[in-house]
Design an enzyme around this catalytic site. Structure first.
Site, PDB file in Angstrom:
ATOM      1  N   ASP A 189       0.719  -1.182   0.442  1.00  0.00           N
ATOM      2  CA  ASP A 189       0.570   0.170   0.237  1.00  0.00           C
ATOM      3  C   ASP A 189       0.938   0.801   0.192  1.00  0.00           C
ATOM      4  OD1 ASP A 189      -1.979  -1.626   0.166  1.00  0.00           O
ATOM      5  OD2 ASP A 189      -2.407  -1.574   1.828  1.00  0.00           O
ATOM      6  N   ARG A 193      -2.475   2.021  -9.843  1.00  0.00           N
ATOM      7  CA  ARG A 193      -1.728   2.537  -9.171  1.00  0.00           C
ATOM      8  C   ARG A 193      -0.328   3.059  -9.432  1.00  0.00           C
ATOM      9  NH1 ARG A 193      -3.011   1.456  -3.058  1.00  0.00           N
ATOM     10  NH2 ARG A 193      -4.591   3.373  -2.597  1.00  0.00           N
ATOM     11  N   ARG A 216      -5.173   6.947  -0.769  1.00  0.00           N
ATOM     12  CA  ARG A 216      -3.018   7.318  -0.430  1.00  0.00           C
ATOM     13  C   ARG A 216      -2.439   7.518  -1.718  1.00  0.00           C
ATOM     14  NH1 ARG A 216      -4.450   1.549   1.415  1.00  0.00           N
ATOM     15  NH2 ARG A 216      -4.262   2.071   4.123  1.00  0.00           N
TER      16      ARG A 216
HETATM   17  C1  S3P Z   1      -5.536  -5.387   3.301  1.00  0.00           C
HETATM   18  C2  S3P Z   1      -4.801  -6.606   1.846  1.00  0.00           C
HETATM   19  C3  S3P Z   1      -3.752  -5.972   0.496  1.00  0.00           C
HETATM   20  C4  S3P Z   1      -3.876  -3.942   0.513  1.00  0.00           C
HETATM   21  C5  S3P Z   1      -5.491  -3.543   1.287  1.00  0.00           C
HETATM   22  C6  S3P Z   1      -5.766  -4.496   2.591  1.00  0.00           C
HETATM   23  C7  S3P Z   1      -6.225  -6.090   3.515  1.00  0.00           C
HETATM   24  O1  S3P Z   1      -4.443  -5.982  -0.074  1.00  0.00           O
HETATM   25  O2  S3P Z   1      -3.483  -3.506  -0.131  1.00  0.00           O
HETATM   26  O3  S3P Z   1      -4.954  -2.455   1.490  1.00  0.00           O
HETATM   27  O4  S3P Z   1      -6.839  -6.388   5.132  1.00  0.00           O
HETATM   28  O5  S3P Z   1      -6.210  -7.770   4.123  1.00  0.00           O
HETATM   29  P1  S3P Z   1      -4.777  -8.128  -0.728  1.00  0.00           P
HETATM   30  O6  S3P Z   1      -5.395  -8.551   0.366  1.00  0.00           O
HETATM   31  O7  S3P Z   1      -5.846  -7.497  -2.166  1.00  0.00           O
HETATM   32  O8  S3P Z   1      -3.307  -7.816  -1.437  1.00  0.00           O
END
Ligand code: S3P
Length: 439
Positions: free
Chosen positions: A320, A351, A393
């Site tokens: 992120d 992104r 973000r």
């Molecule tokens: C998250 C997992 C990530 C992350 C998102 C929050 C979570 O996504 O990018 O902001 O809380 O499990 P992905 O599981 O799609 O990688």
């Protein structure tokens, strides 16, 4: 839609701040407490756009949740857990707004319920891929339909079986959806992941008495009866929010700041490694534990940065943070390259493509590839007008870029920063940053 006005920063950033609670943990705290047996108490909970969607959805499923707004951006929740099978049929489609974590984790829980439900969200959420959860949940026996791999998701009652599942991408949301469905399934479930996706689900379920076992690349839930004990926890500050002031202090001459009480779970600290590799002075102090998660105070001071190449496992642990890392890379001497980050194309916005387009508007030379980008620095951004494109973000990263710029920067459509970091502008102002909402 509010615009954020940022002026070239003339003075160093100084001071000690806290950032709001971790978004991933705040979602999970509500979801898991709701299916626990008894009353849970969660402090330091993040009241952001995304997590409030989860709170409202759980109320719509019949879960009593009382809130005390101790501080504007840190709430205490009391959740009356209904047990695994005590949720009530919702009267209407459940609105997950912009929250990918809400819709994907909730699909895992609802797949095991004896009533039908529909999960939907904003236009932005409807564009994000859902086949990644639909496929394994269907393989467990779930009756779940999507609109060609997208929300809305329609879930009908089904009896579930355990699964051995290899995640095609290292996604904590997919891993969590499968593990939550596994709580309702006959037999054991084993999930393998190609990289170290954040492990908050494993830690929190274990703290609630679920007999999970986990290694670096796998998680296993054995067969047998499952019950969740209530949760008592203080949510740590979100390292993904702390990254914005930390990078800003690294880039602005003379700056020295401290962010207290930040979660430093090793599956989330990739950004600290990336900054250290570039020569930044960021340190982790007073490490301690809260609710099964490591927490520390982070300090950052100005330093000259040099370019770096990023690929492999660390990408997952910093997934992120690439909008703000790109801003750091633009101020580092040399060519910084990111690879293995194709997942960035399916976040709140693309992104890679959208970030590159907005940074170019500020005069930052960035070359896109299919799974990353290269930035040649250092280049001082120029003033101008950019847009968050509704991505929190991206909005905050552009605001930090604005502090470095030669002229004023206007970030359009910036109120989405409160999807994850309510009080972002006020927190930056407390450090002396020259940014404000347009009145
Ligand atoms: C998250 C997992 C990530 C992350 C998102 C929050 C979570 O996504 O990018 O902001 O809380 O499990 P992905 O599981 O799609 O990688």
């Amino acid at each position: 839609m509010a615009d954020l006005l940022v002026s070239p920063q003339q003075t160093p950033l100084r001071g000690t701040i806290r950032v709001p609670g971790d978004k991933s943990i705040s979602h999970r705290a509500v979801l898991f407490s709701a299916i626990a047996e008894g009353q849970s108490r969660v402090e330091g909970w993040l009241p952001a756009g995304d997590t409030l969607a989860t709170l409202e959805v759980m109320r719509a499923l019949g879960v009593p949740i009382t809130v005390s707004e101790d501080e504007p951006n840190a709430w205490s929740l009391t959740v009356e857990g209904q047990g695994l099978c005590g949720l009530q049929p919702p009267a209407a489609p459940l609105d997950c707004r912009n929250a990918g974590t809400c819709i994907r984790l909730l699909a895992g829980i609802l797949a095991g319920q004896p009533f039908p439900s529909v999960l939907d969200g904003s236009e932005q959420l409807r564009r994000r891929p859902m086949r990644r959860i639909v496929t394994p949940l269907q393989a467990m026996g779930a009756v779940i339909e999507s609109e060609d791999g997208h929300a809305p998701l329609t879930i009908n009652p089904a009896s579930l079986s355990g699964i051995r599942y290899r995640l095609p991408v290292a996604s904590a949301q997919v891993k969590s959806a499968v593990l939550l469905a596994a709580l309702y399934a006959r037999g054991a479930t084993r999930v393998r992941q190609p990289g170290p996706a954040r492990d908050h689900t494993e830690r929190m379920l274990a703290a609630m008495g679920v007999p999970l076992r986990a290694g670096r690349h796998w998680v296993r839930l054995p067969a047998g009866k499952r019950r969740l004990r209530p949760l008592q926890m203080v949510v740590p500050g979100d390292i993904s929010s702390a990254a914005f002031p930390l990078v800003a202090a690294t880039l602005l001459p003379g700056s020295a700041i401290r962010v207290e009480g930040v979660g430093v779970n090793p599956t989330r600290t990739g950004i600290l490694e990336l900054l250290a590799n570039m020569g930044a002075s960021v340190s982790v102090e007073a490490e301690r534990e809260s609710g099964g998660e490591p927490v520390a105070d982070l300090t950052a001071r100005f330093d000259e940065l040099h370019a770096t190449s990023v690929s492999g496992d660390v990408v997952v642990r910093a997934i992120d943070e690439f909008p703000i890392w790109a801003v750091a890379a633009s101020q580092a001497a040399g060519a910084s390259t990111l690879r293995d980050a194709a997942e960035l194309r399916v976040k709140e916005v693309d992104r890679i493509g959208v970030l590159a387009g907005e940074l170019r508007l500020l005069g930052i030379p960035i070359a896109e590839t299919a799974d990353g980008f290269t930035i040649h620095g250092p280049v001082r951004p120029r003033g101008g007008t950019v847009s968050s494109h509704g991505d929190h973000r991206l909005g905050m990263a552009l605001a930090v870029a604005g502090l470095m710029a030669t002229g004023p920067v206007r970030v359009l459509d910036a109120d989405c920063v409160s999807d994850s970091f309510p009080g972002f502008v006020e927190t930056m102002q407390a450090l002396g940053a020259s940014m404000s909402w347009e009145i």
